[in-house]
Scaffold this motif. Structure first.
Motif, short mmCIF file in Angstrom:
data_model
loop_
_atom_site.label_atom_id
_atom_site.label_comp_id
_atom_site.label_asym_id
_atom_site.label_seq_id
_atom_site.Cartn_x
_atom_site.Cartn_y
_atom_site.Cartn_z
N MET A 40 0.84 -1.21 0.00
CA MET A 40 0.00 0.00 0.00
C MET A 40 0.86 1.25 0.00
O MET A 40 0.55 2.22 -0.69
N ALA A 41 1.95 1.25 0.76
CA ALA A 41 2.81 2.43 0.82
C ALA A 41 3.58 2.62 -0.48
O ALA A 41 3.79 3.75 -0.92
N ILE A 42 4.02 1.52 -1.09
CA ILE A 42 4.78 1.62 -2.34
C ILE A 42 3.93 2.22 -3.45
O ILE A 42 4.40 3.04 -4.23
N VAL A 43 2.65 1.87 -3.49
CA VAL A 43 1.77 2.42 -4.54
C VAL A 43 1.09 3.71 -4.09
O VAL A 43 0.22 4.22 -4.77
N HIS A 44 1.51 4.25 -2.93
CA HIS A 44 1.02 5.53 -2.39
C HIS A 44 -0.48 5.55 -2.19
O HIS A 44 -1.19 6.43 -2.69
N ASP A 45 -0.96 4.59 -1.43
CA ASP A 45 -2.38 4.54 -1.09
C ASP A 45 -2.76 5.75 -0.24
O ASP A 45 -1.92 6.33 0.44
N ASN A 46 -4.03 6.11 -0.27
CA ASN A 46 -4.50 7.29 0.45
C ASN A 46 -4.77 7.05 1.93
O ASN A 46 -5.23 7.96 2.61
N VAL A 47 -4.52 5.84 2.45
CA VAL A 47 -4.78 5.58 3.86
C VAL A 47 -3.68 6.15 4.75
O VAL A 47 -3.87 6.24 5.96
#
Length: 139
Positions: A40-47
């Motif tokens: 999630m962090a690598i793809v820059h999720d909005n969470v």
């Protein structure tokens, strides 16, 4: 007859094996969740929360790679813990400690999950440290 278990009794070994099994399952869960968190962090999720003035500032993708690698390590050690070997318990404590530190440092990015993951890692460390080596291997 005393109701206290002898340190090397069957009940003591069963409890030791049960705690190691508990730690193995918790380590696998922590590993899977950290892998997902890393992705999630690598793809820059909005969470994730934006923290521009954080002392341990990495890019979000940098934190993602850290969590991804630690998650993979946790999975590998978690599988090794099912063998109830001393080397897996030592590595389990080391990897859980690294996961705990990484989650502490990333509290500003994802506060609620970081606190839950810290507690989960602390339980893994406790489960692996409370068991005596002789209890697991037998007398």
């Amino acid at each position: 007859m005393s109701s206290t278990l002898h340190p090397h009794s069957e009940g003591s070994r069963a409890a030791a094996g049960g705690l190691t099994l508990f730690a193995a399952v918790m380590m696998l869960i922590a590993g899977f969740v950290d892998i997902f968190r890393g992705i999630m962090a690598i793809v820059h999720d909005n969470v994730f929360v934006s923290t521009p003035d954080y002392v341990f500032k990495f890019s979000l993708a940098g934190w993602g790679w850290i969590h991804l690698f630690l998650g993979i390590a946790a999975l590998m050690v978690g599988v090794g813990l099912f063998r109830v070997s001393l080397w897996a318990r030592i590595l389990g404590v080391a990897v859980a400690s690294l996961l705990l530190i990484a989650n502490f440092l990333s509290i500003p990015y994802y506060p609620l999950w970081s606190i839950v993951a810290i507690a989960l890692c602390a339980l893994v460390i406790w489960g692996l440290c409370v068991v005596q080596h002789e209890d697991v291997q037998g007398s």
